[in-house]
Every structure is written in C-alpha cells, then in structure tokens.
Design an enzyme around this catalytic site. Structure first.
Site, PDB file in Angstrom:
ATOM      1  N   LYS A  42       0.796  -1.235   0.000  1.00  0.00           N
ATOM      2  CA  LYS A  42       0.000   0.000   0.000  1.00  0.00           C
ATOM      3  C   LYS A  42       0.825   1.280   0.000  1.00  0.00           C
ATOM      4  O   LYS A  42       0.322   2.373   0.284  1.00  0.00           O
ATOM      5  CB  LYS A  42      -1.020   0.058   1.166  1.00  0.00           C
ATOM      6  CG  LYS A  42      -1.831  -1.181   1.408  1.00  0.00           C
ATOM      7  CD  LYS A  42      -2.273  -1.884   0.167  1.00  0.00           C
ATOM      8  CE  LYS A  42      -3.256  -1.056  -0.660  1.00  0.00           C
ATOM      9  NZ  LYS A  42      -3.445  -1.702  -1.997  1.00  0.00           N
ATOM     10  N   HIS A  97       7.454  -7.599  -1.586  1.00  0.00           N
ATOM     11  CA  HIS A  97       7.172  -6.935  -0.302  1.00  0.00           C
ATOM     12  C   HIS A  97       8.009  -7.560   0.810  1.00  0.00           C
ATOM     13  O   HIS A  97       7.762  -7.297   1.981  1.00  0.00           O
ATOM     14  CB  HIS A  97       5.699  -7.128   0.084  1.00  0.00           C
ATOM     15  CG  HIS A  97       4.720  -6.376  -0.762  1.00  0.00           C
ATOM     16  ND1 HIS A  97       4.883  -5.059  -1.118  1.00  0.00           N
ATOM     17  CD2 HIS A  97       3.526  -6.751  -1.294  1.00  0.00           C
ATOM     18  CE1 HIS A  97       3.841  -4.673  -1.843  1.00  0.00           C
ATOM     19  NE2 HIS A  97       3.008  -5.677  -1.963  1.00  0.00           N
ATOM     20  N   SER A 127      -5.148   2.945   3.487  1.00  0.00           N
ATOM     21  CA  SER A 127      -5.214   2.250   2.201  1.00  0.00           C
ATOM     22  C   SER A 127      -5.354   0.741   2.422  1.00  0.00           C
ATOM     23  O   SER A 127      -6.134   0.062   1.751  1.00  0.00           O
ATOM     24  CB  SER A 127      -3.952   2.571   1.393  1.00  0.00           C
ATOM     25  OG  SER A 127      -3.981   1.965   0.136  1.00  0.00           O
ATOM     26  N   TYR A 182       6.175   8.027  -1.949  1.00  0.00           N
ATOM     27  CA  TYR A 182       4.896   8.319  -2.595  1.00  0.00           C
ATOM     28  C   TYR A 182       4.692   9.828  -2.632  1.00  0.00           C
ATOM     29  O   TYR A 182       4.261  10.387  -3.635  1.00  0.00           O
ATOM     30  CB  TYR A 182       3.787   7.643  -1.778  1.00  0.00           C
ATOM     31  CG  TYR A 182       2.407   7.736  -2.370  1.00  0.00           C
ATOM     32  CD1 TYR A 182       1.932   6.726  -3.202  1.00  0.00           C
ATOM     33  CD2 TYR A 182       1.575   8.813  -2.075  1.00  0.00           C
ATOM     34  CE1 TYR A 182       0.648   6.795  -3.732  1.00  0.00           C
ATOM     35  CE2 TYR A 182       0.301   8.891  -2.606  1.00  0.00           C
ATOM     36  CZ  TYR A 182      -0.165   7.882  -3.431  1.00  0.00           C
ATOM     37  OH  TYR A 182      -1.434   7.957  -3.952  1.00  0.00           O
ATOM     38  N   MET A 221      -4.130   5.455 -15.136  1.00  0.00           N
ATOM     39  CA  MET A 221      -3.968   4.107 -14.559  1.00  0.00           C
ATOM     40  C   MET A 221      -5.298   3.527 -14.124  1.00  0.00           C
ATOM     41  O   MET A 221      -5.550   2.328 -14.244  1.00  0.00           O
ATOM     42  CB  MET A 221      -3.024   4.162 -13.360  1.00  0.00           C
ATOM     43  CG  MET A 221      -1.687   3.513 -13.640  1.00  0.00           C
ATOM     44  SD  MET A 221      -0.677   3.450 -12.170  1.00  0.00           S
ATOM     45  CE  MET A 221      -1.023   1.788 -11.594  1.00  0.00           C
ATOM     46  N   LYS A 246      -8.020   6.121  -4.187  1.00  0.00           N
ATOM     47  CA  LYS A 246      -8.167   7.564  -4.050  1.00  0.00           C
ATOM     48  C   LYS A 246      -6.919   8.301  -4.543  1.00  0.00           C
ATOM     49  O   LYS A 246      -7.025   9.366  -5.143  1.00  0.00           O
ATOM     50  CB  LYS A 246      -8.441   7.900  -2.589  1.00  0.00           C
ATOM     51  CG  LYS A 246      -9.156   9.198  -2.373  1.00  0.00           C
ATOM     52  CD  LYS A 246      -9.817   9.187  -1.009  1.00  0.00           C
ATOM     53  CE  LYS A 246     -10.562  10.462  -0.710  1.00  0.00           C
ATOM     54  NZ  LYS A 246     -11.081  10.445   0.673  1.00  0.00           N
ATOM     55  N   GLY A 247      -5.772   7.738  -4.264  1.00  0.00           N
ATOM     56  CA  GLY A 247      -4.544   8.294  -4.824  1.00  0.00           C
ATOM     57  C   GLY A 247      -4.151   9.662  -4.307  1.00  0.00           C
ATOM     58  O   GLY A 247      -3.660  10.493  -5.073  1.00  0.00           O
TER      59      GLY A 247
HETATM   60  P1  A3P Z   1      -5.030   4.691  -1.738  1.00  0.00           P
HETATM   61  O1  A3P Z   1      -5.694   3.450  -1.258  1.00  0.00           O
HETATM   62  O2  A3P Z   1      -4.641   5.622  -0.622  1.00  0.00           O
HETATM   63  O3  A3P Z   1      -5.788   5.390  -2.810  1.00  0.00           O
HETATM   64  P2  A3P Z   1       0.121  -0.422  -3.603  1.00  0.00           P
HETATM   65  O4  A3P Z   1       0.244  -0.419  -5.081  1.00  0.00           O
HETATM   66  O5  A3P Z   1       1.428  -0.443  -2.899  1.00  0.00           O
HETATM   67  O6  A3P Z   1      -0.819  -1.463  -3.126  1.00  0.00           O
HETATM   68  O7  A3P Z   1      -0.492   0.991  -3.200  1.00  0.00           O
HETATM   69  C1  A3P Z   1      -1.813   1.333  -3.523  1.00  0.00           C
HETATM   70  C2  A3P Z   1      -2.009   2.830  -3.315  1.00  0.00           C
HETATM   71  O8  A3P Z   1      -1.367   3.541  -4.389  1.00  0.00           O
HETATM   72  C3  A3P Z   1      -3.477   3.216  -3.346  1.00  0.00           C
HETATM   73  O9  A3P Z   1      -3.625   4.268  -2.400  1.00  0.00           O
HETATM   74  C4  A3P Z   1      -3.641   3.686  -4.793  1.00  0.00           C
HETATM   75  O10 A3P Z   1      -4.726   4.544  -5.004  1.00  0.00           O
HETATM   76  C5  A3P Z   1      -2.323   4.410  -5.000  1.00  0.00           C
HETATM   77  N1  A3P Z   1      -2.030   4.573  -6.432  1.00  0.00           N
HETATM   78  C6  A3P Z   1      -2.059   3.633  -7.404  1.00  0.00           C
HETATM   79  N2  A3P Z   1      -1.766   4.165  -8.597  1.00  0.00           N
HETATM   80  C7  A3P Z   1      -1.548   5.476  -8.392  1.00  0.00           C
HETATM   81  C8  A3P Z   1      -1.207   6.573  -9.248  1.00  0.00           C
HETATM   82  N3  A3P Z   1      -1.037   6.411 -10.569  1.00  0.00           N
HETATM   83  N4  A3P Z   1      -1.084   7.795  -8.684  1.00  0.00           N
HETATM   84  C9  A3P Z   1      -1.253   7.962  -7.353  1.00  0.00           C
HETATM   85  N5  A3P Z   1      -1.568   6.980  -6.494  1.00  0.00           N
HETATM   86  C10 A3P Z   1      -1.715   5.742  -7.011  1.00  0.00           C
END
Ligand code: A3P
Length: 283
Positions: A42, A97, A127, A182, A221, A246-247
């Site tokens: 996450k 991970h 997340s 991030y 994405m 949510k991003g």
């Molecule tokens: P949120 O749940 O806060 O929205 P992982 O890939 O490590 O599982 O992380 C997932 C998190 O990255 C999620 O956060 C997701 O929305 C965010 N994410 C995925 N693609 C993204 C992008 N292109 N820009 C910004 N955030 C992104």
C-alpha cells in the site's frame, strides 16, 4: 489460520505457498541486470511499477495496455510470479514486499538495482484497511479501529511496517539502491521520474518523459484494466475492486480520530527512535 507464516513473518494466504516463499528467500539468484521494486504493501507499489514499465518501453504504451501488470513485473514471493521469473531470460523486472532480513542474499553480491518506495504509514494504514476489506487476500478487518490495532502490532500481511522500513533503510547508502517516497512522486512526478530513469541509466527524451508522466497518472492508470487489478478473478475480489482507490496523500485525516492519530504518533516515536527524521517526507 489467518496468515501463512514463514520464519516469524505473516504472509497473505492468497497467491503464495510456503514452499515458494521459502525457495524465493533462500535460493532465488538475483542477477546483475535485475531491477527490483520493493515496498511495504500500500505504499504505491503499482504506481512505481507502472512508471518502471513505461520507462522501460520509453513511453510506448503497447506493453502496459496489453499485458497484466503482474506478468510484466512478477512478484518474487507469489507462486505465479516466481515461476515466471525463473523462466525469464535476460534482464528482469520484479517486485517484492519481503522484509529486508528475508530478501535473497544473492542480492549482496550482485549489481542489481533496488528501488524502495515508502509512504506516510498513516496513509498506508488507511489504504490497507480498504484493500483488505475489499479483497480476499488476507483476513478482513471489521473496523478502522480493529485494523489500526493490527497495524501497530504488526499483525498485517508482511508484518510490522516499522521493521520493514528500518530494515530496508539500512541499505540507503548503497549506490545500487534508490529510496523514493509516494509523497515526492506526487509533489513532483516529472523530476522523480527523471531521477528514476537516471538511476536506471535510461535516458528519456522530452516526448518520452511526457508519455511516462501522462500514462502513469492516477486518472490514466485507473482506466487501464491491465494495471488496476480489475481483471483479477472473483476469488481475489468480488466487489469490483481497483487498486486505484483515491490516490492522495493525507487521507488518514479523514479516517483516524485525533486519539488514534496521537496513539499512532506515540508508537511511531518509540519504534523509530534514533532514526533521522529528515529521511522521511511526513511529519
Ligand atoms: P489509496 O488506497 O490511498 O488510494 P500499492 O500499489 O502499494 O498497493 O499501493 C496502492 C495505493 O497507491 C493506493 O492508495 C492507490 O490509489 C495508489 N495509487 C495507485 N496508482 C496510483 C497513481 N497512478 N497515482 C497515485 N496513487 C496511485
């Protein structure tokens, strides 16, 4: 049981088997040309992976539009990913991970490149709460409070975030290791992408850079079914799950109570004592 346990670390029950985790940790041979994406779940792993793929194809979108993300960049500790990696010739892109102490020791004698992405742990927590609620990858929390307790106890997939970051941070001065966050990707995606491509020794011209930037954006994405996990089978998630939830940064403020945030900070200060604060982009 709730998790698959390997050497004291909890793994999600979906996608991995004990045998593969064991073999991946103990025997996997990392090659000099390999590029490894590392994160605590996450932290923005899929975002980073998408950027990596786009840098790799110099901004061309054919690859990211035709091949699922987990086949482009397989997971080292998953059954399918491990098999894909072992069959793959030439330079490999892979993701993991794994906590630092379980990571294949062959890395230390290789020139392979590692990129570790970190994120504000409170945002990781929120997340993760949604992720594990909406998927069947691991045990489901009943409330934010319950997940909050699990998270600070390290009772979540891949264990304690605090240990994860402390372990990987010990590699920060190696020239084949790049630490990213991030938050910096979000604040300045263009320069961060340039930093990544420089680290990988891949020069992008301005149009290629524009394409990487545009096609790895949250909006694009979210629409790409090869990247947002929506084509995973029903057993993974039956609730139209997408990884692009949510991003944003700071969503924890919409979910944690003041008391929870204070309790978190207290644990954070204890567990991260002695760590230089300026390494992290969050307060
Ligand atoms: P949120 O749940 O806060 O929205 P992982 O890939 O490590 O599982 O992380 C997932 C998190 O990255 C999620 O956060 C997701 O929305 C965010 N994410 C995925 N693609 C993204 C992008 N292109 N820009 C910004 N955030 C992104």
């Amino acid at each position: 049981d709730d998790y698959l346990w390997f050497e004291g670390s909890p793994f999600p029950v979906w996608g991995s088997s004990y045998e593969v985790i064991k073999e991946a940790c103990a025997q996997f041979v990392i090659k000099d040309e390999d590029i490894v994406m590392v994160s605590f779940p996450k932290s923005g792993t899929h975002w980073l992976v998408e950027i990596l793929c786009l840098i790799h194809s110099k901004g061309d979108t054919k690859w990211i539009r035709s091949v699922p993300i987990w086949e482009r960049v397989p997971w080292l500790e998953s059954d399918d990913g491990y098999n894909l990696l072992n069959d793959r010739e030439g330079p490999r892109l892979l993701a993991t991970h794994l906590p630092f102490h379980l990571f294949p020791k062959s890395f230390f004698t290789s020139k392979a490149k590692v990129i570790y992405i970190m994120r504000n742990p409170k945002d990781i927590l929120v997340s993760g709460y949604y992720f594990y609620t909406m998927t069947n990858i691991s045990k489901k929390p009943e409330s934010v409070e319950q997940y909050f307790q699990w998270f600070i106890q390290g009772n979540v997939p891949y264990g304690s975030w605090f240990e994860h970051i402390r372990g990987w941070m010990s590699m920060r001065d190696r020239e084949n290791v790049l630490l990213l966050s991030y938050e910096e990707l979000q604040k300045d995606p263009r320069s961060t992408i340039e930093k990544i491509s420089q680290f990988l020794g891949k020069k992008l011209n301005p149009e290629e850079l524009d394409s990487v930037l545009k096609n790895s954006s949250f909006q694009v994405m979210k629409q790409n079914k090869m990247s947002n996990l929506e084509i995973l089978p029903e057993e993974f998630s039956s609730s139209h799950f997408k990884i692009t939830r949510k991003g944003i940064s700071g969503d924890w403020k919409n979910h944690l109570t003041v008391a929870q945030a204070e309790a978190f900070d207290k644990v954070y200060q204890e567990k991260m004592a002695g760590f230089p604060k300026e390494l992290f982009p969050w307060e």
